[in-house]
Design a protein around this motif. Structure first.
Motif, PDB file in Angstrom:
ATOM      1  N   TYR A 127      37.734  17.824  18.835  1.00  0.00           N
ATOM      2  CA  TYR A 127      37.861  19.056  18.060  1.00  0.00           C
ATOM      3  C   TYR A 127      36.535  19.815  18.033  1.00  0.00           C
ATOM      4  O   TYR A 127      35.462  19.194  17.995  1.00  0.00           O
ATOM      5  CB  TYR A 127      38.269  18.754  16.609  1.00  0.00           C
ATOM      6  CG  TYR A 127      39.693  18.288  16.448  1.00  0.00           C
ATOM      7  CD1 TYR A 127      40.732  19.206  16.286  1.00  0.00           C
ATOM      8  CD2 TYR A 127      39.997  16.925  16.456  1.00  0.00           C
ATOM      9  CE1 TYR A 127      42.043  18.776  16.142  1.00  0.00           C
ATOM     10  CE2 TYR A 127      41.306  16.488  16.315  1.00  0.00           C
ATOM     11  CZ  TYR A 127      42.320  17.418  16.148  1.00  0.00           C
ATOM     12  OH  TYR A 127      43.614  16.992  16.015  1.00  0.00           O
ATOM     13  N   LEU A 128      36.649  21.136  18.035  1.00  0.00           N
ATOM     14  CA  LEU A 128      35.536  22.020  17.709  1.00  0.00           C
ATOM     15  C   LEU A 128      35.797  22.541  16.306  1.00  0.00           C
ATOM     16  O   LEU A 128      36.936  22.853  15.944  1.00  0.00           O
ATOM     17  CB  LEU A 128      35.467  23.187  18.687  1.00  0.00           C
ATOM     18  CG  LEU A 128      35.289  22.840  20.165  1.00  0.00           C
ATOM     19  CD1 LEU A 128      35.505  24.093  21.015  1.00  0.00           C
ATOM     20  CD2 LEU A 128      33.898  22.284  20.424  1.00  0.00           C
TER      21      LEU A 128
ATOM     22  N   ASP B 198      33.573  21.943  32.351  1.00  0.00           N
ATOM     23  CA  ASP B 198      33.865  20.548  32.674  1.00  0.00           C
ATOM     24  C   ASP B 198      32.964  20.051  33.812  1.00  0.00           C
ATOM     25  O   ASP B 198      32.137  20.796  34.346  1.00  0.00           O
ATOM     26  CB  ASP B 198      35.351  20.352  32.992  1.00  0.00           C
ATOM     27  CG  ASP B 198      35.776  21.034  34.292  1.00  0.00           C
ATOM     28  OD1 ASP B 198      34.905  21.351  35.128  1.00  0.00           O
ATOM     29  OD2 ASP B 198      36.981  21.254  34.475  1.00  0.00           O
TER      30      ASP B 198
ATOM     31  N   VAL C 248      33.833  26.120  27.223  1.00  0.00           N
ATOM     32  CA  VAL C 248      33.206  24.855  27.626  1.00  0.00           C
ATOM     33  C   VAL C 248      33.307  24.728  29.142  1.00  0.00           C
ATOM     34  O   VAL C 248      34.199  25.309  29.773  1.00  0.00           O
ATOM     35  CB  VAL C 248      33.868  23.644  26.939  1.00  0.00           C
ATOM     36  CG1 VAL C 248      33.674  23.699  25.435  1.00  0.00           C
ATOM     37  CG2 VAL C 248      35.351  23.561  27.282  1.00  0.00           C
TER      38      VAL C 248
ATOM     39  N   GLN D  55      37.902  14.980  30.668  1.00  0.00           N
ATOM     40  CA  GLN D  55      36.601  14.507  30.211  1.00  0.00           C
ATOM     41  C   GLN D  55      36.356  13.071  30.676  1.00  0.00           C
ATOM     42  O   GLN D  55      35.463  12.395  30.159  1.00  0.00           O
ATOM     43  CB  GLN D  55      36.495  14.605  28.682  1.00  0.00           C
ATOM     44  CG  GLN D  55      36.694  16.031  28.168  1.00  0.00           C
ATOM     45  CD  GLN D  55      36.483  16.139  26.677  1.00  0.00           C
ATOM     46  OE1 GLN D  55      35.389  15.878  26.151  1.00  0.00           O
ATOM     47  NE2 GLN D  55      37.521  16.514  25.968  1.00  0.00           N
TER      48      GLN D  55
ATOM     49  N   VAL E  30      31.289  19.200  16.140  1.00  0.00           N
ATOM     50  CA  VAL E  30      32.359  18.679  16.990  1.00  0.00           C
ATOM     51  C   VAL E  30      32.756  17.299  16.495  1.00  0.00           C
ATOM     52  O   VAL E  30      31.950  16.577  15.890  1.00  0.00           O
ATOM     53  CB  VAL E  30      31.920  18.579  18.474  1.00  0.00           C
ATOM     54  CG1 VAL E  30      31.581  19.942  19.038  1.00  0.00           C
ATOM     55  CG2 VAL E  30      30.757  17.619  18.640  1.00  0.00           C
TER      56      VAL E  30
ATOM     57  N   VAL F 146      40.549  20.326  21.496  1.00  0.00           N
ATOM     58  CA  VAL F 146      40.277  20.559  22.918  1.00  0.00           C
ATOM     59  C   VAL F 146      41.516  20.122  23.705  1.00  0.00           C
ATOM     60  O   VAL F 146      41.959  18.977  23.587  1.00  0.00           O
ATOM     61  CB  VAL F 146      39.038  19.767  23.385  1.00  0.00           C
ATOM     62  CG1 VAL F 146      38.844  19.902  24.886  1.00  0.00           C
ATOM     63  CG2 VAL F 146      37.806  20.246  22.637  1.00  0.00           C
TER      64      VAL F 146
ATOM     65  N   ILE G   9      38.804  28.381  25.101  1.00  0.00           N
ATOM     66  CA  ILE G   9      39.686  27.761  24.108  1.00  0.00           C
ATOM     67  C   ILE G   9      39.878  28.744  22.961  1.00  0.00           C
ATOM     68  O   ILE G   9      38.892  29.156  22.323  1.00  0.00           O
ATOM     69  CB  ILE G   9      39.081  26.444  23.587  1.00  0.00           C
ATOM     70  CG1 ILE G   9      38.837  25.479  24.748  1.00  0.00           C
ATOM     71  CG2 ILE G   9      39.988  25.805  22.539  1.00  0.00           C
ATOM     72  CD1 ILE G   9      38.046  24.238  24.342  1.00  0.00           C
TER      73      ILE G   9
ATOM     74  N   THR H  24      33.881  13.951  18.243  1.00  0.00           N
ATOM     75  CA  THR H  24      33.856  13.460  19.624  1.00  0.00           C
ATOM     76  C   THR H  24      34.035  11.952  19.660  1.00  0.00           C
ATOM     77  O   THR H  24      33.572  11.229  18.762  1.00  0.00           O
ATOM     78  CB  THR H  24      32.531  13.864  20.303  1.00  0.00           C
ATOM     79  OG1 THR H  24      32.531  13.446  21.660  1.00  0.00           O
ATOM     80  CG2 THR H  24      31.338  13.274  19.602  1.00  0.00           C
TER      81      THR H  24
END
Length: 261
Positions: A145-146, A165, A163, A196, A234, A190, A173, A236
């Motif tokens: 998540y952002l 990759d 973002v 990722q 974030v 995301v 997004i 993560t």
């Protein structure tokens, strides 16, 4: 069942089982998670940004800059958009700040000469003076998540995050519409189609944060507006499976090993 048919069936089941194990091994870290919340920037005006995840400390020095589409207002004496740090913050996060901390949020003051799909980019940059250039923030782990706080003036604009990759592809997004009054927490997942992880080592293929983009819409006024952002973070997943020789897949260690060759 005939003996030949039984052998064919056994072979097929064995292949299916092996394929299943291979898939689990390749993406095992996507099934075990260890979430960490990382505050990327509090926008208090500091240029040094440091956060610790597990045993590693990440430290980057950058500032924030603005760019805008072609109809941004420019005169002989002035040019928009403008950026500043203001001593204001979302009460839901920091309360009344009775301890007197030096809290700020980042402010964007924009003007455009025409209505339409205009945009303002807020992006990190490094360097000084004419040597400043865009900087993409490497995010540890796999981002789920952002999350950020946005102050909207009830204008029908919307916010995107960009973002990049591991293949160099930039993904935008959609974060949400900022047509609301005052501070509001905005959070976006995301998408799973932004990879990722990869098959070859190292499996982690983390993302870099490129920028925020604020879009205006054709029917909304654009002659004078303000937007503020605070507490960008974030969520993560930092879990990585251990295996014999995992040190040889650590990019930092590999650079050390091969530095003098």
């Amino acid at each position: 069942m005939k003996q030949g048919s039984f052998r064919v069936l056994s072979l097929a089941m064995g292949l299916i089982l092996m394929a299943g194990i291979a898939v689990f091994s390749a993406f095992g870290d996507e099934n075990t998670v260890d979430y960490a919340a990382i505050v990327i920037d509090t926008f208090d005006g500091n240029t040094n940004h440091e956060w610790t995840v597990g045993s590693k400390t990440y430290s980057y020095d950058f500032i924030w800059k603005l760019d805008a589409s072609k109809f941004a207002t420019k005169t002989e004496d002035d040019a928009f958009p403008k950026l500043t740090y203001v001593p204001s913050w979302p009460m839901a996060v920091f309360g009344a700040n009775r301890d007197g901390k030096d809290l700020k949020s980042i402010g964007i003051w924009g003007k455009f000469d025409r209505r339409g799909y205009n945009w303002v980019d807020l992006y990190p940059a490094t360097g000084e003076g004419d040597d400043q250039e865009a900087f993409e923030i490497p995010i540890p782990g796999r981002i789920s998540y952002l999350d950020m706080w946005v102050w909207g003036a009830n204008l029908n604009y919307y916010l995107e995050a960009y973002v990049r990759d591991y293949n160099g592809v930039v993904h935008n997004i959609y974060v949400g519409n900022i047509g609301f009054q005052g501070w509001k927490n905005m959070r976006v997942a995301v998408p799973n189609n932004i990879r990722q992880s990869k098959r070859i080592l190292p499996r982690l293929a983390g993302l870099t944060f490129v920028k925020f983009r604020i879009w205006t819409t054709p029917l909304e006024r654009v002659d004078n507006f303000y937007v503020y952002i605070d507490q960008f973070k974030v969520l993560t997943d930092t879990f990585e499976s251990l295996y014999d020789g995992d040190e040889l897949a650590d990019p930092e260690r590999v650079q050390e090993f091969w530095a003098n060759n």
